[in-house]
Structure formats: structure tokens, C-alpha cells
Design a protein around this motif. Structure first.
Motif, PDB file in Angstrom:
ATOM      1  N   HIS A   1      19.482 103.757  27.934  1.00  0.00           N
ATOM      2  CA  HIS A   1      20.078 102.708  27.098  1.00  0.00           C
ATOM      3  C   HIS A   1      21.187 103.284  26.225  1.00  0.00           C
ATOM      4  CE1 HIS A   1      17.451  99.745  28.553  1.00  0.00           C
ATOM      5  NE2 HIS A   1      16.407  99.968  27.767  1.00  0.00           N
ATOM      6  N   ALA A   2      20.961 104.473  25.679  1.00  0.00           N
ATOM      7  CA  ALA A   2      21.973 105.099  24.827  1.00  0.00           C
ATOM      8  C   ALA A   2      23.239 105.417  25.620  1.00  0.00           C
ATOM      9  CB  ALA A   2      21.402 106.376  24.212  1.00  0.00           C
ATOM     10  N   LEU A   3      23.068 105.878  26.862  1.00  0.00           N
ATOM     11  CA  LEU A   3      24.233 106.168  27.699  1.00  0.00           C
ATOM     12  C   LEU A   3      24.951 104.893  28.102  1.00  0.00           C
ATOM     13  CD1 LEU A   3      22.721 108.972  29.984  1.00  0.00           C
ATOM     14  CD2 LEU A   3      24.522 109.258  28.256  1.00  0.00           C
ATOM     15  N   GLU A   4      24.186 103.824  28.362  1.00  0.00           N
ATOM     16  CA  GLU A   4      24.794 102.549  28.768  1.00  0.00           C
ATOM     17  C   GLU A   4      25.650 101.954  27.648  1.00  0.00           C
ATOM     18  OE1 GLU A   4      21.372 100.351  29.853  1.00  0.00           O
ATOM     19  OE2 GLU A   4      21.190 101.255  31.855  1.00  0.00           O
ATOM     20  N   GLU A   5      25.202 102.113  26.394  1.00  0.00           N
ATOM     21  CA  GLU A   5      25.923 101.529  25.263  1.00  0.00           C
ATOM     22  C   GLU A   5      27.304 102.150  25.079  1.00  0.00           C
ATOM     23  OE1 GLU A   5      23.377 101.940  21.925  1.00  0.00           O
ATOM     24  OE2 GLU A   5      22.020 100.309  22.521  1.00  0.00           O
ATOM     25  N   ARG A   6      27.463 103.391  25.486  1.00  0.00           N
ATOM     26  CA  ARG A   6      28.774 104.044  25.354  1.00  0.00           C
ATOM     27  C   ARG A   6      29.304 104.522  26.712  1.00  0.00           C
ATOM     28  NH1 ARG A   6      27.699 109.670  24.779  1.00  0.00           N
ATOM     29  NH2 ARG A   6      25.487 110.140  24.571  1.00  0.00           N
ATOM     30  N   PHE A   7      28.963 103.744  27.750  1.00  0.00           N
ATOM     31  CA  PHE A   7      29.295 104.171  29.107  1.00  0.00           C
ATOM     32  C   PHE A   7      30.817 104.299  29.305  1.00  0.00           C
ATOM     33  CE2 PHE A   7      29.971 103.633  33.674  1.00  0.00           C
ATOM     34  CZ  PHE A   7      29.042 104.537  34.184  1.00  0.00           C
ATOM     35  N   SER A   8      31.579 103.377  28.716  1.00  0.00           N
ATOM     36  CA  SER A   8      33.036 103.383  28.932  1.00  0.00           C
ATOM     37  C   SER A   8      33.690 104.647  28.383  1.00  0.00           C
ATOM     38  CB  SER A   8      33.661 102.142  28.291  1.00  0.00           C
ATOM     39  OG  SER A   8      33.386 102.121  26.900  1.00  0.00           O
ATOM     40  N   SER A   9      33.032 105.290  27.409  1.00  0.00           N
ATOM     41  CA  SER A   9      33.636 106.488  26.810  1.00  0.00           C
ATOM     42  C   SER A   9      33.071 107.795  27.384  1.00  0.00           C
ATOM     43  CB  SER A   9      33.416 106.475  25.291  1.00  0.00           C
ATOM     44  OG  SER A   9      32.025 106.506  24.998  1.00  0.00           O
ATOM     45  N   LEU A  10      32.200 107.695  28.360  1.00  0.00           N
ATOM     46  CA  LEU A  10      31.579 108.903  28.918  1.00  0.00           C
ATOM     47  C   LEU A  10      32.545 109.635  29.838  1.00  0.00           C
ATOM     48  CD1 LEU A  10      28.002 107.619  29.904  1.00  0.00           C
ATOM     49  CD2 LEU A  10      28.678 108.845  27.836  1.00  0.00           C
ATOM     50  N   ASN A  11      32.479 110.964  29.828  1.00  0.00           N
ATOM     51  CA  ASN A  11      33.270 111.747  30.786  1.00  0.00           C
ATOM     52  C   ASN A  11      32.547 111.775  32.134  1.00  0.00           C
ATOM     53  OD1 ASN A  11      31.185 113.673  30.622  1.00  0.00           O
ATOM     54  ND2 ASN A  11      32.248 114.816  29.002  1.00  0.00           N
ATOM     55  N   GLU A  12      33.172 112.409  33.110  1.00  0.00           N
ATOM     56  CA  GLU A  12      32.629 112.386  34.466  1.00  0.00           C
ATOM     57  C   GLU A  12      31.251 113.043  34.537  1.00  0.00           C
ATOM     58  OE1 GLU A  12      33.829 113.733  39.033  1.00  0.00           O
ATOM     59  OE2 GLU A  12      35.190 114.077  37.343  1.00  0.00           O
ATOM     60  N   ALA A  13      31.058 114.152  33.826  1.00  0.00           N
ATOM     61  CA  ALA A  13      29.778 114.855  33.854  1.00  0.00           C
ATOM     62  C   ALA A  13      28.662 113.986  33.284  1.00  0.00           C
ATOM     63  CB  ALA A  13      29.874 116.169  33.078  1.00  0.00           C
ATOM     64  N   ALA A  14      28.962 113.273  32.182  1.00  0.00           N
ATOM     65  CA  ALA A  14      27.954 112.410  31.553  1.00  0.00           C
ATOM     66  C   ALA A  14      27.630 111.220  32.460  1.00  0.00           C
ATOM     67  CB  ALA A  14      28.460 111.928  30.199  1.00  0.00           C
ATOM     68  N   ARG A  15      28.621 110.708  33.183  1.00  0.00           N
ATOM     69  CA  ARG A  15      28.373 109.582  34.091  1.00  0.00           C
ATOM     70  C   ARG A  15      27.510 110.020  35.284  1.00  0.00           C
ATOM     71  NH1 ARG A  15      33.550 105.479  34.330  1.00  0.00           N
ATOM     72  NH2 ARG A  15      33.862 105.341  32.062  1.00  0.00           N
ATOM     73  N   LEU A  16      27.749 111.243  35.767  1.00  0.00           N
ATOM     74  CA  LEU A  16      26.910 111.772  36.846  1.00  0.00           C
ATOM     75  C   LEU A  16      25.470 111.952  36.370  1.00  0.00           C
ATOM     76  CD1 LEU A  16      29.312 114.417  38.459  1.00  0.00           C
ATOM     77  CD2 LEU A  16      28.529 112.259  39.470  1.00  0.00           C
ATOM     78  N   ARG A  17      25.316 112.426  35.122  1.00  0.00           N
ATOM     79  CA  ARG A  17      23.967 112.577  34.559  1.00  0.00           C
ATOM     80  C   ARG A  17      23.293 111.213  34.447  1.00  0.00           C
ATOM     81  NH1 ARG A  17      20.123 115.062  32.040  1.00  0.00           N
ATOM     82  NH2 ARG A  17      19.155 114.229  30.157  1.00  0.00           N
ATOM     83  N   TYR A  18      24.043 110.206  34.025  1.00  0.00           N
ATOM     84  CA  TYR A  18      23.481 108.857  33.929  1.00  0.00           C
ATOM     85  C   TYR A  18      23.009 108.367  35.301  1.00  0.00           C
ATOM     86  CZ  TYR A  18      23.330 103.775  33.611  1.00  0.00           C
ATOM     87  OH  TYR A  18      22.930 102.472  33.703  1.00  0.00           O
TER      88      TYR A  18
END
Length: 340
Positions: free
Chosen positions: A101-118
């Protein structure tokens, strides 16, 4: 996930309860452990779960979650509801859900590594049934006999038997790779027993069950392991096959023990008659041989018994009578001034 035992020993109060040179519980099998009360089955579960430290040897398992049917509520949970007690066993899923949920709330600002982790987190969460864990908690609690209203009641308000059922539900909902259940059908009615049998058969993972319930053994066991003389011996399922094979092995043990006893008696007789005669060297050689022999354990007595009830010679008109009967425990009254 398999469980490998190597040279395991455990002594309690001067009594050797566990002495297992080598044994393996097979991965993804439902193994029922049988044996008389007090023989060490629960102690073995304590060693496998890490609640007890062995005196010697080790237990090797792959890394993963293990769940043991507990005897008491974990500290801090007795004040919560029945749902809270079981939901706590899914804390690993709740934490991953919060992270997602925390990653989804700021998904648009995530870098590629964080999106892969999500993406990895979400895939693992879905694979483990994470989105359904609250529903699963309720289904398990209802399956073993609790109503929807009872699920939201404070756990402290339930009887000892009901608390034991709640702890069973807690062990089940955690979905561990290794599940240890000690007499899981205690305090369950027939409908709940039928439900848990179906649940265990459908479950993935390694399951060890201590039970005296023949119906449960026949319903779920892939194999039966007998706790015998502080060690373990594997048998086939169902229970009828276990009993037949156990009888065959016991007969073989009796024959081997008798043969060894006869050999020892004859050898000792030869030694007595010839130790000071012309065959002294032969007698001394046989004495050395006896000193090195590995003695077989005397066969255990068969403690099974049969009960026969014959018809009474004289039948009474009154079988039982009660006058002013009151029964209860703590602050709960079950019967009050009953006459029958």
C-alpha cells in the motif's frame, strides 16, 4: 520441506525420551506419529520447533515458516478478540500488505528499482494468498465450529476447550511450510473434525500430526511413524496396514531375541564347562565374543486389551439416579439442581 534428524538425544528428569540416530520426515507428506502417552512425542515436537534444546545431535530443515499448535495464547493476545488471536499468525502477510500500500501511494514517483521490487512483492503476496488472508481466518474459525458473532468476542471470555480450538485455527491460518499438530481433534465435534480432515488433505506442505484418533489417521495419513523405545519407526498407512506390519515386525523381534538368548545360554554353558579344561582357549575366545555381542532389547509387552461385556444376570429398573445435581467450573454453571 523435509526434516532431517541426526543423532538426536533428549533427556528429561533423568529419563531418555528421545534417542534418534537418523531419520527423515519426507517433504510434502502428512505423517501421523503414534505411541503411548508420555513416550516423548510432544518432546520431539518441542525439539523440531526449537522450543527445546537437544542434549546431542541436530535437526536440519530448509529455511521456511514452521507452526506449532500451541498450548497457551501468546502473551499480549489474550485481551484481543478471537479474530485477533488468529490474525496475529498472519502478521507476515499484514506487513507485506502495508508495504505494498505504501508503494502504491507513491507509485508515480518510484524509480525503476523500486517498481521492480513492488512487482516482486505483489507477485509473492498473491501467490501466498495475501489478498484473502482475512477471509481465510474467518473461514477457518467457522470451519472448526465458531459462529460469526463469537469470532469478534474477546478471547478471554471463552472456555479452555474453546481456546484450544482457537489456537488450532491460529496454527492453520499461518500456512507454514511445516505444520506440527499435537492431538488436533481434541475439543472438536464431528462436523469440525470432518472439516479439518478435508483441510489437511488439501493443504500443501509438510505436516506432522500426533494423534490417537484412528479415523483421523485413516483420513489424512500418507504414512505412520511409531515412537518406539525413544526412537522412530516408519510404517505404511492406513491404520490397518500399520497394525499388521507392526505385528509382523514384533514377531520377528521376538524370534531374534529368543535366538540370541538361546545362543548366549549355550555359549555361557560351554564356557563354564571348559574354562579350566582342555578347551580353555576355545572357552576364552567365546567369552571375548560374548563381551562384544550387541544385546537385543527384550520385546515390549503388548499392552492392548479387549473389553467384553456380558448380559447382566438381573436387570434393574433404574440404571442411574441423580437428585439436586449441580455442575460447573470457575464462574460458569452447567447444571443447577437437576434431578433425573
Amino acid at each position: 520441506m523435509k526434516i532431517v534428524i541426526d543423532g538426536l538425544k533428549k533427556e528429561i528428569a533423568g529419563r531418555l525420551l528421545v534417542d534418534i540416530p537418523s531419520f527423515e520426515f519426507r517433504a510434502n507428506k502428512r505423517t501421523v506419529i503414534v505411541g503411548p502417552n508420555g513416550c516423548g512425542k510432544t518432546t520431539l515436537f518441542g525439539l523440531i520447533s526449537g522450543r527445546l534444546e537437544p542434549d546431542a545431535g541436530r535437526i536440519v530443515t530448509e529455511k521456511g515458516r514452521l507452526s506449532l499448535l500451541e498450548q497457551d495464547f501468546p502473551q499480549g493476545l489474550a485481551s484481543g478478540t478471537l479474530f485477533d488471536v488468529c490474525a496475529d499468525a498472519c502478521a507476515h502477510l499484514a506487513r507485506r500488505e502495508e508495504e505494498l500500500h505504501a508503494l502504491e501511494e507513491r507509485f508515480s514517483s518510484l524509480n525503476e528499482a523500486a517498481r521492480l521490487r513492488y512487482a516482486d512483492l505483489r507477485e509473492a503476496f498473491e501467490r501466498d494468498g495475501g489478498y484473502d488472508w482475512r477471509r481465510e481466518v474467518r473461514l477457518v474459525l467457522e470451519g472448526i465450529g465458531f459462529t460469526r458473532e463469537e469470532i469478534m468476542r474477546p478471547a478471554a471470555t471463552f472456555s479452555g476447550g474453546q481456546k484450544r480450538r482457537a489456537l488450532l485455527a491460529r496454527a492453520l491460518v499461518s500456512e507454514p511450510e511445516i505444520l506440527l499438530l499435537d492431538e488436533p481433534t481434541n475439543h472438536l465435534d464431528l462436523q469440525a473434525i470432518d472439516w479439518i480432515e478435508r483441510w489437511l488433505v488439501a493443504r500443501r506442505g509438510t505436516t506432522l500430526i500426533i494423534s490417537h484418533d484412528r479415523h483421523l489417521i485413516d483420513a489424512v495419513a500418507d504414512e505412520i511413524v511409531e515412537f518406539r523405545n525413544a526412537g522412530l519407526e516408519r510404517y505404511p498407512a492406513p491404520f490397518s496396514a500399520f497394525r499388521e506390519e507392526r505385528a509382523r515386525r514384533n514377531e520377528a523381534r521376538i524370534r531374534q531375541w529368543k535366538q540370541q538368548q538361546e545362543f548366549i545360554e549355550k555359549t555361557e554353558d560351554f564356557i563354564r564347562r571348559n574354562i579350566a579344561g582342555q578347551k580353555t582357549k576355545q572357552a576364552q575366545s567365546r567369552r571375548r565374543m560374548l563381551e562384544k555381542i550387541i544385546l537385543l532389547e527384550p520385546p515390549a509387552r503388548d499392552n492392548s486389551w479387549r473389553l467384553g461385556i456380558s448380559k447382566a444376570v438381573a436387570e434393574g429398573k433404574t440404571v442411574a439416579e441423580a437428585v439436586g445435581l449441580s455442575i460447573g467450573y470457575d464462574d460458569t454453571t452447567l447444571l443447577d439442581n437437576v434431578s433425573l
